[in-house]
Design an enzyme around this catalytic site. Sequence first.
Site, mmCIF file in Angstrom:
data_model
loop_
_atom_site.group_PDB
_atom_site.id
_atom_site.type_symbol
_atom_site.label_atom_id
_atom_site.label_comp_id
_atom_site.label_asym_id
_atom_site.label_seq_id
_atom_site.Cartn_x
_atom_site.Cartn_y
_atom_site.Cartn_z
ATOM 1 N N ASP A 86 -119.429 -24.665 49.210
ATOM 2 C CA ASP A 86 -119.118 -23.733 50.309
ATOM 3 C C ASP A 86 -119.868 -22.412 50.157
ATOM 4 O O ASP A 86 -119.993 -21.650 51.112
ATOM 5 C CB ASP A 86 -117.602 -23.490 50.382
ATOM 6 N N GLY A 138 -123.233 -32.902 38.730
ATOM 7 C CA GLY A 138 -123.227 -31.837 37.728
ATOM 8 C C GLY A 138 -123.138 -32.358 36.309
ATOM 9 O O GLY A 138 -123.664 -31.736 35.378
ATOM 10 N N ASP A 155 -116.911 -25.171 39.902
ATOM 11 C CA ASP A 155 -116.065 -24.998 41.094
ATOM 12 C C ASP A 155 -115.955 -26.368 41.752
ATOM 13 O O ASP A 155 -116.610 -26.647 42.755
ATOM 14 C CB ASP A 155 -116.722 -23.977 42.029
ATOM 15 N N SER A 156 -115.131 -27.207 41.166
ATOM 16 C CA SER A 156 -115.150 -28.626 41.529
ATOM 17 C C SER A 156 -113.923 -29.014 42.341
ATOM 18 O O SER A 156 -112.931 -28.291 42.383
ATOM 19 C CB SER A 156 -115.158 -29.478 40.263
#
Length: 277
Positions: A86, A138, A155-156
Amino acid sequence: MSDFWVTEAMNGFGMTVQVEAELCRRQSKFQKIELYQTAKLGRLLLLDGIIQLTDFDEFAYHEMMANLPLFAHENPRRVLVIGGGDGGVLRELGRHPELEVMDICEIDEEVIQVAREFLPEISCGFDDPRVKIHIADGSEFVRNHPEEYDVIIVDSTDPGGPGAPLFGEEFYRNMKRALRPGGVIATQAESPYLLPEIVARLHAVSRRIFSSVGYGAIMVPTYPTGMIGACVASDGGDVRIPKREVPPELAAQLRYYTSDVHRAAFANPAFVNRLFA
Ligand code: SAM
């Protein structure tokens, strides 16, 4: 007023938000992406039915995920974000002129596209010229980038779906290898009310790998149970104590993070401390 409400349901909890219009619904290769205009909370993004953010309170999560590890480090220059499609964590990193590298490794290009189209105040994080986008898993990415970063922020999404490898011990060991000396990690570490076994496991895994580990609580009203946390870990000293003052120009831009909030976030209630015992 609309009678249409959207609920994230998990583990017997539900977080329900009143919505006025569906702005986007698509199935990417990895997950279902939904975006709504809500009645009172701005826009709402869900992935596979799980709330990722609302305009109303995204600042709390994004400021903390960026600033807890940055201020736990004495001199951060090179940062990697894993997930974060985002752009909210990137937007917060962008407020730090000292950063030279802001790499992001997001698995799902379509999340970035949707954020760019519908969430301009958040996805503006991608406009920073220091940002380099890598579309990849990642867990693979960190394996192939030894000793490159001062800070890694994960930030998963939750452990179901594409985020699953980001919750394993091997990933944490590979993150440590991807850090330069004194490096700091911060990972999305769930809520101790909602998913206590995951909070406990991430803490235990981190303690096996790093000399300093803390669970930093973040109050986010639109996440089920109203909170989430960051697992922050390093071999470069106590992550619970900010190493630097917040410069006044930065403090004026922030709505959640302060040095006092940094210290306070790691003062966990007794039942959380017992999860870590
Ligand atoms: N703040 C959010 C929350 O509620 O936890 C997380 C937001 S961010 C949109 C999560 C991102 O992680 C998603 O865009 C998703 O595609 C990405 N992601 C999930 N698994 C990943 C992986 N293995 N590698 C890289 N990115 C991944």
